[in-house]
Write a protein that holds these residues in place. Structure first.
Motif, PDB file in Angstrom:
ATOM      1  N   THR A 210       0.813  -1.226   0.000  1.00  0.00           N
ATOM      2  CA  THR A 210       0.000   0.000   0.000  1.00  0.00           C
ATOM      3  C   THR A 210       0.844   1.273   0.000  1.00  0.00           C
ATOM      4  N   ALA A 211       2.157   1.136  -0.082  1.00  0.00           N
ATOM      5  CA  ALA A 211       3.037   2.302   0.026  1.00  0.00           C
ATOM      6  C   ALA A 211       2.679   3.392  -0.973  1.00  0.00           C
ATOM      7  N   TRP A 212       2.200   3.000  -2.157  1.00  0.00           N
ATOM      8  CA  TRP A 212       1.872   3.988  -3.195  1.00  0.00           C
ATOM      9  C   TRP A 212       0.752   4.920  -2.754  1.00  0.00           C
ATOM     10  N   MET A 213      -0.137   4.442  -1.866  1.00  0.00           N
ATOM     11  CA  MET A 213      -1.254   5.273  -1.406  1.00  0.00           C
ATOM     12  C   MET A 213      -0.797   6.411  -0.501  1.00  0.00           C
ATOM     13  N   TYR A 214       0.408   6.312   0.031  1.00  0.00           N
ATOM     14  CA  TYR A 214       0.945   7.321   0.946  1.00  0.00           C
ATOM     15  C   TYR A 214       1.820   8.333   0.211  1.00  0.00           C
ATOM     16  N   GLU A 215       2.010   8.138  -1.086  1.00  0.00           N
ATOM     17  CA  GLU A 215       2.908   8.995  -1.852  1.00  0.00           C
ATOM     18  C   GLU A 215       2.258  10.325  -2.222  1.00  0.00           C
ATOM     19  N   ASP A 216       3.101  11.279  -2.555  1.00  0.00           N
ATOM     20  CA  ASP A 216       2.626  12.621  -2.926  1.00  0.00           C
ATOM     21  C   ASP A 216       2.441  12.708  -4.435  1.00  0.00           C
ATOM     22  N   THR A 217       1.549  11.858  -4.966  1.00  0.00           N
ATOM     23  CA  THR A 217       1.254  11.859  -6.401  1.00  0.00           C
ATOM     24  C   THR A 217      -0.227  12.165  -6.588  1.00  0.00           C
ATOM     25  N   ASP A 218      -0.586  12.589  -7.788  1.00  0.00           N
ATOM     26  CA  ASP A 218      -1.992  12.914  -8.048  1.00  0.00           C
ATOM     27  C   ASP A 218      -2.886  11.688  -7.870  1.00  0.00           C
ATOM     28  N   LYS A 219      -2.424  10.521  -8.351  1.00  0.00           N
ATOM     29  CA  LYS A 219      -3.221   9.303  -8.210  1.00  0.00           C
ATOM     30  C   LYS A 219      -3.439   8.961  -6.741  1.00  0.00           C
ATOM     31  N   ALA A 220      -2.355   9.008  -5.961  1.00  0.00           N
ATOM     32  CA  ALA A 220      -2.469   8.677  -4.542  1.00  0.00           C
ATOM     33  C   ALA A 220      -3.373   9.673  -3.822  1.00  0.00           C
ATOM     34  N   LYS A 221      -3.247  10.955  -4.159  1.00  0.00           N
ATOM     35  CA  LYS A 221      -4.076  11.983  -3.517  1.00  0.00           C
ATOM     36  C   LYS A 221      -5.553  11.763  -3.822  1.00  0.00           C
ATOM     37  N   ASP A 222      -5.870  11.402  -5.067  1.00  0.00           N
ATOM     38  CA  ASP A 222      -7.265  11.154  -5.444  1.00  0.00           C
ATOM     39  C   ASP A 222      -7.830   9.954  -4.685  1.00  0.00           C
ATOM     40  N   VAL A 223      -7.043   8.888  -4.602  1.00  0.00           N
ATOM     41  CA  VAL A 223      -7.495   7.690  -3.880  1.00  0.00           C
ATOM     42  C   VAL A 223      -7.678   8.002  -2.396  1.00  0.00           C
ATOM     43  N   ARG A 224      -6.724   8.703  -1.810  1.00  0.00           N
ATOM     44  CA  ARG A 224      -6.810   9.042  -0.385  1.00  0.00           C
ATOM     45  C   ARG A 224      -8.014   9.931  -0.104  1.00  0.00           C
ATOM     46  N   LYS A 225      -8.286  10.875  -0.993  1.00  0.00           N
ATOM     47  CA  LYS A 225      -9.395  11.796  -0.772  1.00  0.00           C
ATOM     48  C   LYS A 225     -10.708  11.040  -0.650  1.00  0.00           C
ATOM     49  N   GLY A 226     -10.941  10.111  -1.574  1.00  0.00           N
ATOM     50  CA  GLY A 226     -12.171   9.338  -1.512  1.00  0.00           C
ATOM     51  C   GLY A 226     -12.227   8.442  -0.302  1.00  0.00           C
ATOM     52  N   PHE A 227     -11.095   7.822   0.018  1.00  0.00           N
ATOM     53  CA  PHE A 227     -11.059   6.899   1.153  1.00  0.00           C
ATOM     54  C   PHE A 227     -11.203   7.642   2.475  1.00  0.00           C
TER      55      PHE A 227
END
Length: 271
Positions: A210-227
């Protein structure tokens, strides 16, 4: 309440000298569980199919001062589970704690998932938990003297055992719901024996997967926002968020808790 307890409440969490088995000890949760118990003073028997990664977990546990026995086996058969338990008894004389950290996921829409893939997830998460709990429980029951039996069994569930997921989680959700069922049923079956059976059910926490979900990327930010819109605590989980619940369920502090699913999810399942 005993006077000893009142003078030293932290003694409830004492696992020094206890013998613990941790399966899936090469994975994120299993390795963490092994190190938490090692750091708390338990003797640790670690099991996993990946021998090289198991060596790293063993070294990490030994660095914390623990006595460690490694066995390169998955709990994938009755024979393997019995060998893992035997390794604990042969090395340390008894078994006090079992943590089943092994398991897997396979994400796929149901129409694209072959039945064999579904059954593989069910085997890894459900059958292997059942087999390992059975083998450990037999040993714990056999150790009882004068009607006094004790033991701590901690299974690995998930918030997905309670909640569905739109992204192809039919196998995973079904398997974790089944783990919850095993936890509750064994909590009842062994309720009067001194053996407790509980499960930790996290949501997303930091790991190699899950490390990618903690990264400072647009994809990770979008996923984190919804979650995170569903997580009252407003953040993703960290390994340390699982350490406390694990030590609680592995120690005398949880003696009155059995058949319980402990959600380590920042309030995700509450809202």
């Amino acid at each position: 309440m005993s006077e000893t307890f009142l003078k030293n409440p932290l003694s409830l969490f004492d696992v020094r000298g206890k013998t613990a088995i941790v399966t899936g000890a090469s994975g994120a949760f299993g390795a963490l569980a092994a190190q938490v118990l090692a750091g708390a003073g338990a003797n640790v028997v670690i099991a996993a199919g990946k021998a090289d990664e198991l060596k790293k977990t063993a070294a990490d546990c030994e660095a914390l001062g623990a006595k460690v026995e490694s066995i390169a086996l998955r709990p994938s058969s009755e024979a393997n589970c019995e060998k893992i338990v035997k390794a604990a008894v042969d090395t340390f004389g008894r078994l006090d704690i079992l943590v089943v950290g092994s398991g897997k996921n396979d994400v796929s829409k149901i129409v694209d998932m072959a039945p064999e893939r579904f059954l593989d997830v069910m085997d890894a998460n459900v059958t292997q938990s059942w087999l390992m709990a059975r083998a450990a429980g037999k040993q714990m029951l056999a150790q009882g003297k004068d009607g006094k039996t004790s033991g701590k069994i901690v299974l690995m569930s998930s918030a997905r055992g309670l909640l569905g997921h739109p992204a192809g989680y039919t196998a995973y959700c079904a398997s974790k719901s089944a783990v919850d069922g095993i936890t509750k049923a064994l909590g009842c079956e062994w309720g009067d024996t001194g053996i407790t059976v509980n499960a930790i059910a996290p949501t997303v926490f930091r790991s190699a997967l899950t490390a990618w979900m903690y990264e400072d990327t647009d994809k990770a930010k979008d996923v984190r926002k919804g979650f995170l819109s569903r997580v009252p605590k407003g953040r993703l989980g960290e390994p340390s968020d699982l350490a406390g619940p694990l030590l609680f369920l592995a120690s005398a502090a949880s003696d009155f808790y059995t058949g319980h699913i402990l959600y380590a999810d920042g309030g995700y399942t509450a809202g």
